[in-house]
Motif scaffolding. Structure first.
Motif, PDB file in Angstrom:
ATOM      1  N   VAL A   1       0.837  -1.203   0.000  1.00 53.81           N
ATOM      2  CA  VAL A   1       0.000   0.000   0.000  1.00 53.81           C
ATOM      3  C   VAL A   1       0.871   1.252   0.000  1.00 53.81           C
ATOM      4  O   VAL A   1       0.642   2.192  -0.776  1.00 53.81           O
ATOM      5  N   MET A   2       1.877   1.293   0.860  1.00 53.63           N
ATOM      6  CA  MET A   2       2.764   2.448   0.913  1.00 53.63           C
ATOM      7  C   MET A   2       3.493   2.631  -0.423  1.00 53.63           C
ATOM      8  O   MET A   2       3.707   3.751  -0.887  1.00 53.63           O
ATOM      9  N   LEU A   3       3.847   1.523  -1.048  1.00 56.37           N
ATOM     10  CA  LEU A   3       4.533   1.612  -2.331  1.00 56.37           C
ATOM     11  C   LEU A   3       3.583   2.084  -3.431  1.00 56.37           C
ATOM     12  O   LEU A   3       3.988   2.836  -4.330  1.00 56.37           O
ATOM     13  N   SER A   4       2.320   1.684  -3.349  1.00 58.81           N
ATOM     14  CA  SER A   4       1.363   2.065  -4.388  1.00 58.81           C
ATOM     15  C   SER A   4       0.985   3.542  -4.329  1.00 58.81           C
ATOM     16  O   SER A   4       0.578   4.113  -5.344  1.00 58.81           O
ATOM     17  N   ILE A   5       1.138   4.169  -3.171  1.00 59.43           N
ATOM     18  CA  ILE A   5       0.814   5.599  -3.046  1.00 59.43           C
ATOM     19  C   ILE A   5       2.063   6.463  -3.131  1.00 59.43           C
ATOM     20  O   ILE A   5       2.011   7.663  -2.825  1.00 59.43           O
TER      21      ILE A   5
ATOM     22  N   THR B   1      -6.133  -2.005   6.227  1.00 61.01           N
ATOM     23  CA  THR B   1      -7.563  -1.737   5.979  1.00 61.01           C
ATOM     24  C   THR B   1      -7.781  -1.210   4.566  1.00 61.01           C
ATOM     25  O   THR B   1      -8.744  -1.593   3.887  1.00 61.01           O
ATOM     26  N   SER B   2      -6.893  -0.350   4.098  1.00 63.26           N
ATOM     27  CA  SER B   2      -7.014   0.179   2.747  1.00 63.26           C
ATOM     28  C   SER B   2      -6.861  -0.924   1.707  1.00 63.26           C
ATOM     29  O   SER B   2      -7.588  -0.958   0.706  1.00 63.26           O
ATOM     30  N   PHE B   3      -5.952  -1.845   1.932  1.00 59.26           N
ATOM     31  CA  PHE B   3      -5.766  -2.949   0.991  1.00 59.26           C
ATOM     32  C   PHE B   3      -6.987  -3.860   0.967  1.00 59.26           C
ATOM     33  O   PHE B   3      -7.424  -4.305  -0.092  1.00 59.26           O
ATOM     34  N   ALA B   4      -7.546  -4.147   2.136  1.00 55.59           N
ATOM     35  CA  ALA B   4      -8.699  -5.043   2.200  1.00 55.59           C
ATOM     36  C   ALA B   4      -9.915  -4.437   1.512  1.00 55.59           C
ATOM     37  O   ALA B   4     -10.765  -5.170   0.999  1.00 55.59           O
ATOM     38  N   GLY B   5     -10.008  -3.123   1.466  1.00 62.17           N
ATOM     39  CA  GLY B   5     -11.143  -2.493   0.815  1.00 62.17           C
ATOM     40  C   GLY B   5     -11.151  -2.715  -0.683  1.00 62.17           C
ATOM     41  O   GLY B   5     -12.225  -2.886  -1.282  1.00 62.17           O
ATOM     42  N   ASP B   6     -10.002  -2.731  -1.318  1.00 67.55           N
ATOM     43  CA  ASP B   6      -9.933  -2.913  -2.770  1.00 67.55           C
ATOM     44  C   ASP B   6      -8.563  -3.490  -3.140  1.00 67.55           C
ATOM     45  O   ASP B   6      -7.651  -2.766  -3.552  1.00 67.55           O
ATOM     46  N   PRO B   7      -8.386  -4.818  -2.983  1.00 68.76           N
ATOM     47  CA  PRO B   7      -7.080  -5.407  -3.305  1.00 68.76           C
ATOM     48  C   PRO B   7      -6.679  -5.229  -4.768  1.00 68.76           C
ATOM     49  O   PRO B   7      -5.524  -4.916  -5.068  1.00 68.76           O
ATOM     50  N   GLU B   8      -7.623  -5.423  -5.678  1.00 70.10           N
ATOM     51  CA  GLU B   8      -7.307  -5.276  -7.093  1.00 70.10           C
ATOM     52  C   GLU B   8      -6.894  -3.849  -7.432  1.00 70.10           C
ATOM     53  O   GLU B   8      -5.940  -3.621  -8.184  1.00 70.10           O
ATOM     54  N   GLY B   9      -7.609  -2.863  -6.882  1.00 70.86           N
ATOM     55  CA  GLY B   9      -7.254  -1.468  -7.138  1.00 70.86           C
ATOM     56  C   GLY B   9      -5.897  -1.110  -6.571  1.00 70.86           C
ATOM     57  O   GLY B   9      -5.133  -0.354  -7.188  1.00 70.86           O
ATOM     58  N   CYS B  10      -5.569  -1.669  -5.396  1.00 71.07           N
ATOM     59  CA  CYS B  10      -4.252  -1.411  -4.796  1.00 71.07           C
ATOM     60  C   CYS B  10      -3.136  -1.968  -5.665  1.00 71.07           C
ATOM     61  O   CYS B  10      -2.128  -1.296  -5.894  1.00 71.07           O
TER      62      CYS B  10
END
Length: 625
Positions: A448-452, A482-491
């Motif tokens: 998540v940190m890498l994706s943002i 929590t952010s990853f669990a909300g949208d794994p594909e989008g992350c």
């Protein structure tokens, strides 16, 4: 770049980039150019479609962007160079061992051919043949050079004690394979005798103290790795802290980009240090074991010989060969540690731009001080854990004994729950068997940190791992999970977009499969092609073996007799006997051989003798005259 036309022009693109760089005074390796070309094609800012045919404009754009990246000296280019050089030159222990063995065989190839094919007949030819045997033993052992007179003198004396010149006739009469076996044994015995004499202080020309030299080199390399790992891990922690603080560089985008590139390069360098350390740790174990074995063999041979004038060869020759084998293993370890030492020196040269420029020291220190405490503990624990592992190896090599140090552990924290991650499976540290050995996606960094755009942040295993599609993901904090669990594909899609702009992240975070899955989704299933072949089976029908089959005639008779009731046998025999008695025929003595049923122990045959019925003789009277 899946289209065939793209593959057909890629070599020309690499050649054009190399020529343009050379015209400007920069010589670039083709492997590095290929890596940069791949980065240019993946970068969406260049508006190139990897799956379509390249036009002339696309090729010009690739060449222009590639030359620009290769001439722009900086941390990003150093990361490219670091990755390419390591991937090309690093070899695991198994490959090094195989290559070293192959080199040894090539060194001995000419001598072995000369010896096995020679047919000496005259005295001069026999002397040259014996000299070849001595040279072969010296080259095999690696204990000196065949041109050193002292070494030749020692090896000749050792060989004469094993194979006197008068017995060369027996050796030359052997077949080629038998000669090769004898050569290997002779070389091992000669080398073992020289090592044994060196241990007794009698000779040992050009034989160095290899175990202690190897230990000194290994200790030096490990200490260098320890210091470099500490320094670059500290730099990584400072650069990573800047992404946890808003406006760490007061909105200076160039400084923030330098921090991102420096974090990537330092993380990659630290990972390569850990990769080099793994075979060195195995080397330390082997070195300690071989040193003990060499001392043990020396003491054993000394106890067997004990100043005896003659000793049975079967008592000492195997120990000489084992002693030489131990020394050969140490020679390989010396080659391995020298190779890793040279590789460490080479990759260190690609970190010259990681020195802190002017105006970076204070912002980095301030960002680290204001960073969340959990992140600081995470970075320090990671650094100290590797340091303790190196200290244990160093203590074992130096013979000082490893000091008992408690392994650093992360402070306890409330782990994630399934409700926190939208119902996904959560693997908690205390409830999962083999938790510490689980492999994480993104090579242990937070996706998540890498994706943002937050750089390579360490995943906190104390929080627990989130399992999605049979893969485990670790996160830097609970909000990221929590952010990853909300949208794994989008992350993952956001992560893919970031990596396209920074192709060096593919190697650092092990994201090759991420782009492979995307290619399948966009262009459909990829046809897997491979070379195949068929061969007609020798026996297409399965074999059917009868375990009860036998060809022995007497065994078949025994089986037949067992099938006949005993009562029927004796009744038939009685009827036949009566019939013969009534007819008055002469019954010849016969013998019937009958076997008893098989038992668990042994089978004894029973023989029944049937005597003929005595027929009364007709008495005749003699006339008396």
């Amino acid at each position: 770049m899946a289209a065939a036309p793209a593959h057909s022009v890629i070599r020309n693109v690499i050649a054009d980039i190399g020529e343009q760089c050379a015209s400007k005074g920069v010589n670039v390796d083709q492997s590095l150019i290929g890596f940069v070309v791949k980065a240019v094609v993946l970068d969406p800012r260049n508006q190139l479609d990897p799956d379509s045919e390249l036009t002339n404009e696309d090729i010009d754009r690739i060449v222009r962007s590639g030359v620009e990246r290769l001439l722009n000296e900086g941390v990003a280019l150093d990361t490219y160079k670091l990755q390419v050089h390591f991937l090309v030159n690093y070899r695991p222990r198994e490959e090094l061992n195989a290559q070293w063995t192959l080199d040894e065989q090539k060194r001995l190839e000419d001598l072995d051919r000369t010896i096995t094919e020679a047919r000496p007949s005259t005295r001069e030819e026999l002397e040259d043949f014996y000299s070849s045997l001595v040279s072969r033993a010296i080259v095999y052992s690696g204990l000196g050079e065949p041109t050193d007179l002292a070494v030749v003198r020692e090896a000749t004396a050792a060989l004469e004690s094993v194979l006197p010149p008068v017995e060369l006739g027996n050796f030359t009469s052997l077949t080629k394979s038998e000669k090769m076996t004898q050569l290997q044994d002779l070389s091992g015995i000669v080398g073992g005798i020289r090592l044994f004499n060196k241990g007794l202080g009698k000779g040992g020309a050009s034989i160095t103290d290899l175990p202690n030299q190897l230990a000194a080199v290994a200790v030096d390399v490990m200490q260098q790795i320890k210091h470099l790992h500490h320094d670059f891990s500290a730099l990584s922690a400072k650069c990573a802290a800047t992404f946890h603080k808003k406006n760490a560089f007061d909105g200076d985008s160039q400084k923030q980009q330098w921090a991102f590139d420096a974090l990537t390069c330092s993380r990659q360098f630290v990972l390569y240090l850990e990769t080099i350390q793994e075979p060195l740790a195995a080397l330390a174990e082997q070195l300690i074991a071989k040193k003990k074995l060499v001392v043990k063999k020396q003491e054993l041979l000394t106890s067997i010989v004990q100043s005896k004038s003659a000793v049975p060869t079967d008592q000492v020759y195997p120990h000489f060969i084992e002693l030489m084998d131990c020394w050969k293993a140490l020679q390989f370890e010396h080659v391995g540690v020298s190779s890793y030492r040279a590789l460490l020196t080479d990759i260190l040269a690609f970190t010259t731009h990681l020195g802190l420029p002017e105006g970076f020291v204070e912002p980095l220190d301030a960002a680290l001080a204001e960073c969340p405490e959990r992140v600081q503990v995470l970075e320090s624990t990671y650094r100290e854990t590797f340091g303790h592992q190196l200290d244990a190896c160093l203590a074992a090599l130096e013979g000082t004994g490893a000091t008992k140090q408690k392994t650093p552990e992360l402070p306890a924290i409330n782990p994630l729950k399934s409700a926190d991650v939208n119902g996904l499976v959560v693997l908690q540290p205390e409830l999962t068997h083999g938790y510490s050995q689980l492999a994480l996606e993104c090579n242990g960094f937070c996706p998540v940190m890498l994706s943002i755009g937050g750089g390579l942040q360490l995943a906190d295993k104390g929080l627990g791992l989130v399992q999605w599609q049979d893969r485990q993901y670790g996160f830097n904090n609970a909000e990221a999970a929590t952010s990853f669990a909300g949208d794994p594909e989008g992350c993952l899609e956001s992560l893919r977009a970031v990596v396209r702009q920074h192709a060096e992240l593919v190697e650092v975070a092990h994201l090759q499969e991420l782009f492979g899955s995307q290619g399948e989704a966009e262009s459909g299933p990829v046809a897997v092609k491979c070379d195949g072949g068929t061969q007609t089976e020798l026996h297409p029908v399965e074999k059917s073996l009868d375990k009860d089959y036998t060809w022995n005639e007497w065994e078949l008779r025994r089986r037949a007799i067992k099938l006949v009731p005993w009562r029927f046998v004796f009744v038939c025999w009685g009827k036949a006997k009566k019939k013969e008695n009534d007819a008055g025929a002469k019954y010849e003595p016969t013998t019937k051989r009958v076997s008893s049923p098989p038992s668990a122990t042994v089978m004894f045959p029973f023989v029944f003798f049937v005597r003929p019925t005595s027929v009364p003789r007709r008495r005749t009277r003699r006339r008396l005259t």
